[in-house]
Every structure is written in structure tokens, then in C-alpha cells.
Design a protein around this motif. Structure first.
Motif, PDB file in Angstrom:
ATOM      1  N   ASN A 149       0.051  17.191  -1.724  1.00 31.80           N
ATOM      2  CA  ASN A 149       1.066  17.137  -0.666  1.00 31.80           C
ATOM      3  C   ASN A 149       2.403  16.694  -1.250  1.00 31.80           C
ATOM      4  N   GLU A 150       3.070  17.653  -1.800  1.00 33.25           N
ATOM      5  CA  GLU A 150       4.358  17.423  -2.463  1.00 33.25           C
ATOM      6  C   GLU A 150       5.308  16.608  -1.582  1.00 33.25           C
ATOM      7  N   SER A 151       5.268  16.878  -0.260  1.00 36.23           N
ATOM      8  CA  SER A 151       6.255  16.261   0.632  1.00 36.23           C
ATOM      9  C   SER A 151       6.057  14.747   0.763  1.00 36.23           C
TER      10      SER A 151
ATOM     11  N   CYS B 119       0.845  -1.199   0.000  1.00 31.84           N
ATOM     12  CA  CYS B 119       0.000   0.000   0.000  1.00 31.84           C
ATOM     13  C   CYS B 119       0.878   1.246   0.000  1.00 31.84           C
ATOM     14  N   THR B 120       0.448   2.240  -0.760  1.00 33.27           N
ATOM     15  CA  THR B 120       1.155   3.526  -0.712  1.00 33.27           C
ATOM     16  C   THR B 120       0.152   4.657  -0.930  1.00 33.27           C
ATOM     17  N   TYR B 121       0.642   5.890  -0.844  1.00 33.18           N
ATOM     18  CA  TYR B 121      -0.258   7.032  -0.958  1.00 33.18           C
ATOM     19  C   TYR B 121      -0.800   7.174  -2.383  1.00 33.18           C
ATOM     20  N   HIS B 122      -2.004   7.726  -2.473  1.00 31.49           N
ATOM     21  CA  HIS B 122      -2.658   7.927  -3.765  1.00 31.49           C
ATOM     22  C   HIS B 122      -1.982   9.088  -4.497  1.00 31.49           C
ATOM     23  N   PRO B 123      -1.797   8.945  -5.826  1.00 26.11           N
ATOM     24  CA  PRO B 123      -1.171  10.058  -6.554  1.00 26.11           C
ATOM     25  C   PRO B 123      -1.923  11.387  -6.416  1.00 26.11           C
ATOM     26  N   SER B 124      -3.251  11.355  -6.256  1.00 23.18           N
ATOM     27  CA  SER B 124      -3.985  12.628  -6.054  1.00 23.18           C
ATOM     28  C   SER B 124      -3.541  13.299  -4.757  1.00 23.18           C
ATOM     29  N   TYR B 125      -3.256  12.484  -3.757  1.00 21.88           N
ATOM     30  CA  TYR B 125      -2.761  13.022  -2.481  1.00 21.88           C
ATOM     31  C   TYR B 125      -1.394  13.683  -2.697  1.00 21.88           C
ATOM     32  N   LEU B 126      -0.584  13.054  -3.544  1.00 21.59           N
ATOM     33  CA  LEU B 126       0.746  13.617  -3.817  1.00 21.59           C
ATOM     34  C   LEU B 126       0.645  14.953  -4.543  1.00 21.59           C
ATOM     35  N   LEU B 127      -0.410  15.085  -5.363  1.00 21.92           N
ATOM     36  CA  LEU B 127      -0.572  16.360  -6.075  1.00 21.92           C
ATOM     37  C   LEU B 127      -0.888  17.488  -5.092  1.00 21.92           C
TER      38      LEU B 127
END
Ligand code: URA
Length: 284
Positions: free
Chosen positions: A261-263, A251-259
Motif C-alpha cells: 500500500n504505497e499510499s 505505533c506505525t504501519y508495518h513496512p510489509s504493509y507499505l510494500l
């Protein structure tokens, strides 16, 4: 058939038959042979056993989730469609059979109206895309506006970022199979309701059964909780391999979350390095 395979098949049958209370079982470590499609890439790379040490927990302590945890909350699974049931009972030996099975399942999905609101508001269903015989499956949450327009998962902004992650890992999008917990766009991109996830579950189960990936990467809390019947957020599920059926799950973070939350990008990169190391590829 190995004892492990037989046990998993038995548990899946029990689950499909509505038997919901079995204890969680810890499996002995799977022998992880390099996959067919990644074989060339893996040639000369370190074999995936012994496992790399997991950060939160020993990778050999993968979990076989008991069927009672497959549907979160109190959502009821609808009666399984006859066409899906017969697909779930089949075995798929060749890529052609897998492609044929997936297209039959996609046909059933396109006619599905179990979730009235989603069926009313969707432009089209978004089934899944990629190699029907993939070693690696990606599972996201649900289609967004771009996916609803184009009929393919992860083609919008989040998908473009996912493409960059795929490329950075030295993989190709076409060698992965990509799908979602839901096959219809929730209006306004709201989170899927538990009942919607339960309604769509047989299609996800069908895709997993047909593609039979060795590895599943789950993107985001919603997808992780729904696939695994978990209540922990992705931040607590990452950094280890879980077991779902025959597949090892990361499991990892969703790419939308990365958009937004850059960090968090560096955390996903850590996860992908951890994942690729399991495949015998050291990304440094
Ligand atoms: N987000 C998802 O979870 N899935 C998609 O297909 C697109 C965006």
C-alpha cells in the motif's frame, strides 16, 4: 530510584508473579532527557520536554498498561524459564553487561521448543540485532523467509524499506535494537498465534529489560496488539505515545504493509516526523 521507576518495577514484578488485575494508572509526564547514544545528535536540538502536542491525545497522558492486558486473548503464559527469571531480576549497568545478558537470552531462545510447529519448521531462531544499549527499540511481528535464512530481523524486502526509513530519519541501523514479537518464522508467514506470542513473551520482556530503551517503535497491528495487549488496529494506535514500562511507545504501519500500500508511506513518514520531534529533531 524515582517513584515512577519503583512503581513500574513493582507492576512488572506483580505481572511476572501472575497477578493480573490491577487498575490502569495514568503516570505523570516523564522527564525525557536526551539519551546517551543520541546525545551527540541531539546536542543543540530542542530538549524533548515540553512534549509536542499529540494528534489524537495529549502526549502527557501516556498510559501505563495494566499487567492483565499484557497477554492478549486467552493464551496462557508458560512457566518462565529459570534462566530468564534470573536475567529479569538482574540489573545491567554497562553495555558489556547488556550484551552478555542478551547473548544468554539468545542461547535460551535457540533451545526453545515451546511452539512445536515453529521449532519443527524454522531453520534457526531470529533473536534480535543492534545496539545492546540502544535508546530506540524497533519491534516487528515475526521473522519471514529471509530472516529465517539469515538469522537476523528485517533483512528482507520489508527490512530494506525499514532501512530507508531509518536513513531518512538520520538514524543508523546499528544504533537501534531490532527484534520481533516472535523469534521463529511462522510457516507461510501466517500471523503469530496468540499462544506463540505468549510463549515468546518472556524473551521479548527480557530484551526490553536488558536494552532498557527510552523509545519503542512498534511496526504493524500484530506487533502493537501483542506488545500492548491492545485490540485496536495500528490505524487507531498511531499518532500518540503510549507507555510500556519505562519506554514511550509509538505505533506505525508495518513496512510489509507499505510494500503493498504505497499510499500509506506518507502516514508512516508523518509518524516518523512525530517520533523524531519527540527526540528533538525536526524533520520538517
Ligand atoms: N517482518 C517482521 O515483522 N519482522 C521481520 O523480522 C521481518 C519481516
Amino acid at each position: 530510584m524515582t517513584d515512577n521507576r519503583a512503581l513500574r518495577q513493582f507492576l512488572r514484578l506483580m505481572s511476572a508473579s501472575g497477578i493480573s488485575h490491577l487498575p490502569t494508572v495514568t503516570l505523570p509526564k516523564l522527564a525525557a532527557a536526551p539519551g546517551k547514544l543520541l546525545a551527540a545528535r541531539l546536542k543543540g536540538a530542542a530538549p524533548s520536554t515540553p512534549q509536542p502536542p499529540a494528534r489524537n491525545k495529549s502526549a502527557s497522558q501516556t498510559q501505563l498498561l495494566s499487567p492483565d492486558r499484557l497477554v492478549p486473548n486467552s493464551a496462557q503464559r508458560p512457566e518462565i524459564l529459570e534462566s530468564t527469571r534470573s536475567l529479569l531480576e538482574q540489573t545491567f549497568h554497562t553495555a558489556e553487561q547488556q550484551a552478555d545478558g542478551l547473548s544468554k537470552l539468545a542461547e535460551a531462545v535457540s533451545a526453545c521448543k515451546r511452539c512445536a510447529e515453529l521449532a519443527d519448521t524454522r531453520r534457526q531462531t531470529v533473536f534480535g540485532v543492534g545496539n545492546p544499549d540502544a535508546e530506540i527499540m524497533f519491534i516487528g511481528e515475526a521473522p519471514g523467509a529471509d530472516e529465517d535464512r539469515q538469522g537476523e530481523p528485517f533483512v528482507g524486502a520489508a527490512g530494506k524499506l525499514m532501512d530507508k526509513i531509518i536513513a531518512a530519519c538520520g538514524l543508523k541501523r546499528e544504533e537501534i535494537y531490532i527484534c520481533n514479537i516472535l523469534r521463529c518464522r511462522p510457516p507461510g508467514n501466517r500471523n503469530p498465534h496468540p499462544q506463540e506470542a505468549a510463549n515468546c513473551r518472556e524473551f521479548l520482556d527480557g530484551q526490553i529489560k536488558i536494552v532498557a530503551p527510552k523509545y519503542i517503535v512498534v511496526w504493524g497491528t500484530v506487533a502493537a496488539q501483542n506488545l500492548l495487549g491492545e485490540s485496536r488496529p495500528v490505524g487507531r494506535l498511531r499518532g500518540q505515545f503510549l507507555q510500556h514500562g519505562d519506554a514511550k511507545v509509538m505505533c506505525t504501519y508495518h513496512p510489509s504493509y507499505l510494500l503493498r500500500n504505497e499510499s500509506a508511506k506518507k502516514l508512516v513518514w508523518e509518524d516518523m516526523k512525530f517520533f523524531m520531534k519527540e527526540l528533538g529533531i525536526d524533520l520538517g
